[in-house]
Design an enzyme around this catalytic site. Structure first.
Site, PDB file in Angstrom:
ATOM      1  N   GLU A 234       0.784  -0.832  -0.052  1.00  9.33           N
ATOM      2  CA  GLU A 234      -0.164   0.254   0.217  1.00  9.33           C
ATOM      3  C   GLU A 234       0.507   1.033  -0.008  1.00  9.33           C
ATOM      4  OE1 GLU A 234      -2.208  -0.144   3.616  1.00  9.33           O
ATOM      5  OE2 GLU A 234      -3.154  -1.767   2.435  1.00  9.33           O
TER       6      GLU A 234
ATOM      7  N   GLU B  40      -5.509  -8.661   0.915  1.00  9.72           N
ATOM      8  CA  GLU B  40      -5.262  -8.111   1.809  1.00  9.72           C
ATOM      9  C   GLU B  40      -7.234  -7.892   1.857  1.00  9.72           C
ATOM     10  OE1 GLU B  40      -4.046  -4.736   3.682  1.00  9.72           O
ATOM     11  OE2 GLU B  40      -2.250  -5.742   4.067  1.00  9.72           O
TER      12      GLU B  40
HETATM   13  O1  IFM Z   1      -4.073  -3.012   9.023  1.00 11.41           O
HETATM   14  C1  IFM Z   1      -3.967  -1.830   7.854  1.00 11.41           C
HETATM   15  C2  IFM Z   1      -2.928  -3.392   7.398  1.00 11.41           C
HETATM   16  O2  IFM Z   1      -1.453  -3.302   7.966  1.00 11.41           O
HETATM   17  C3  IFM Z   1      -2.683  -2.973   5.904  1.00 11.41           C
HETATM   18  N1  IFM Z   1      -4.044  -2.391   4.857  1.00 11.41           N
HETATM   19  C4  IFM Z   1      -5.112  -2.322   5.573  1.00 11.41           C
HETATM   20  C5  IFM Z   1      -5.250  -2.725   7.159  1.00 11.41           C
HETATM   21  C6  IFM Z   1      -6.589  -2.815   8.152  1.00 11.41           C
HETATM   22  O3  IFM Z   1      -6.890  -1.243   8.615  1.00 11.41           O
END
Ligand code: IFM
Length: 480
Positions: free
Chosen positions: A175, A381
């Site tokens: 990210e 994710e």
């Molecule tokens: O916890 C975070 C992760 O580190 C990065 N993506 C989003 C998740 C939830 O906010």
């Protein structure tokens, strides 16, 4: 069948053979052992110690003590039927100052973790950077400086050489939008700077860092490294179909998505992004040859998705709602889009206040795969925080999380049926952990962690997800 899935399902929804069923974590969120074996502070150690930045002053000093409990945690993953585990390497554990030779003890931890995973039949998927920049590199200017990208290339070479005999799947960055725009734009993430030009410079140097790391991994392990990058692509929806709201959506798409997709996959920054931000910068920090360095062949693209982003133009004199789901700040994380309004998407919400919208994932997967045919996708994710509680019987019943994951897996299945080449799904997260500015107040885990005793208790979602992973098919939520 979920409310958002329009089709009847009378047969079992199976996923393609070889589909990866994983869970994801990140070093600072779980490891703890912040001052052990040579690790030095990262920007998150500093930020979490800065009053007012993280909920109740929580830090990752101990986190969930994965550094000492990784063997038990890998056993837990095996019980969950995972075929893959995505974790990140802490740069300040491996190369404490961000320069020079590696610290062997730091590398040894990851070697042991990888060996344990392989022994349990779980494929390691290694992220090189999940937000924990060595503090010394921030002191030297951080991501807005080109030298940080060059340092990252050297760090990638060290990790590639140390783990590349055991690891084939690599994610360079997690990210980068959050690193650049929450870290240097709105300041709700470390290092907490609020300068839109620094944020744009950071975005470019993160792109460059990806390219340099990809080259380094390929040189460390010729023909063996399979490369990816995980983007939190924003599924952007205009509030109405008006030309003004569609224009707002275009601008947020430029600075939220195409600022990475452009150089990574098309070999150039989009012209409209350069025009939208022209009053801030002339982008002369992009040097000749940079976009060629950034555009390295990718074996897959990692997509992190939680909720859609709803935007509108603001009529003169009207209020500007600013709830983009990324935390409150007086400074916008959207350079060139400071006047755009952000709205909460309708419907049910998670404990983060994020709308539950599996159609957003379907739309994202099918759109990206249509735009970049032939590029395999991994959902690196997806998941949700809810107010989980341990019941009197010692279990955690979390039907909301099961419904959330079921809905998003159904959307993924539908996207695959409609042509998207999705190769795997990584649940965020394996276990409850440090949720950045929210500290330990938000629980995303399939496994509950008691922050006093650090005991792990699989929630009902963990048992349900294990059945999905083992059967390679969507399991009814009622069977959770
Ligand atoms: O916890 C975070 C992760 O580190 C990065 N993506 C989003 C998740 C939830 O906010």
């Amino acid at each position: 069948m979920t409310a958002t899935d329009p089709r009847p399902h009378t047969t079992t929804r199976r996923f393609p053979t070889g589909f990866l069923w994983g869970a994801a974590t990140a070093a600072y969120q779980i490891e703890g052992a912040a001052a052990e074996d040579g690790r030095t502070p990262s920007i998150w150690d500093t930020f979490s110690r800065t009053p007012g930045k993280v909920f109740e002053g929580h830090t990752g000093d101990v986190a969930v003590d994965h550094y000492h409990r990784f063997r038990d945690d890998v056993r837990m993953m095996a019980d969950l039927g995972l075929s893959a585990y995505r974790f990140s390497v802490a740069w300040p554990r491996v190369q404490p100052t961000g320069r020079g030779p590696a610290v062997q003890k730091g590398l040894d931890f990851y070697r042991r973790l990888v060996d344990e995973l392989l022994g349990a039949g779980i494929e390691p998927v290694v992220t090189l950077y999940h937000w924990d920049l060595p503090q010394e590199l921030e002191a030297a200017g951080g991501w807005p400086e080109r030298s940080t990208a060059e340092r990252f290339g050297a760090y990638a070479a060290l990790v590639g050489e140390a783990l590349g005999d055991r690891v084939t799947r690599w994610t360079t960055l997690n990210e980068p939008w959050c690193t650049a725009f929450l870290g240097y734009g709105s300041g709700v993430h470390a290092p907490g700077r609020t300068d839109p030009v620094a944020a744009l410079r950071a975005a470019h140097h993160l792109n460059l860092a990806h390219g340099l790391a990809a080259q380094a991994l390929h040189s460390a392990r010729p023909g063996r490294a399979r490369l990816s990058i995980s983007l939190n692509l924003h599924e952007i929806r205009p509030l109405t179909s008006s030309a003004e709201d569609r224009e707002a959506a275009r601008r947020i798409d430029a600075v939220g998505n195409r600022i990475f997709l452009g150089p990574l996959l098309d070999g150039a920054y989009p012209d409209d992004l350069l025009a939208d931000t022209a009053s801030l910068t002339d982008w002369r920090f992009v040097r000749d040859g940079d976009t060629a360095t950034i555009r390295q062949p990718l074996d897959s693209l990692g997509i992190n998705y939680y909720t859609p982003t709803v935007v509108s133009a603001v009529a003169e004199g009207a209020d500007r709602p600013q709830d983009d789901g990324h935390g409150a700040s007086d400074h916008s994380p959207w350079p060139g889009g400071e006047d755009i309004a952000f709205h909460r998407a309708p419907g049910e919400r998670t404990a983060m206040g994020w709308a539950v919208d599996p159609n957003g994932l379907y739309d994202l997967l099918t759109r990206v795969s249509a735009r970049y045919p032939g590029l395999p996708l991994l959902i690196t994710e997806n998941g949700a925080a809810f107010e989980d509680e341990i019941g009197a019987d010692g279990t955690v019943h979390d039907p909301d999380r099961i419904a959330y994951v079921h809905g998003h897996l159904a959307a993924t299945h539908r996207a695959i049926a409609d042509g998207a080449d999705v190769r795997g799904y990584f649940l965020w997260s394996l276990m409850d952990n440090f949720e950045w500015a929210y500290g330990y107040a938000k629980r995303f885990g399939a496994v509950h962690v008691d922050y006093e005793s650090l005991a792990r208790t699989p929630k009902s979602s963990a048992r349900w997800y294990a059945r999905v992973a083992r059967s390679n098919a969507l399991v009814d939520p009622a069977e959770g």
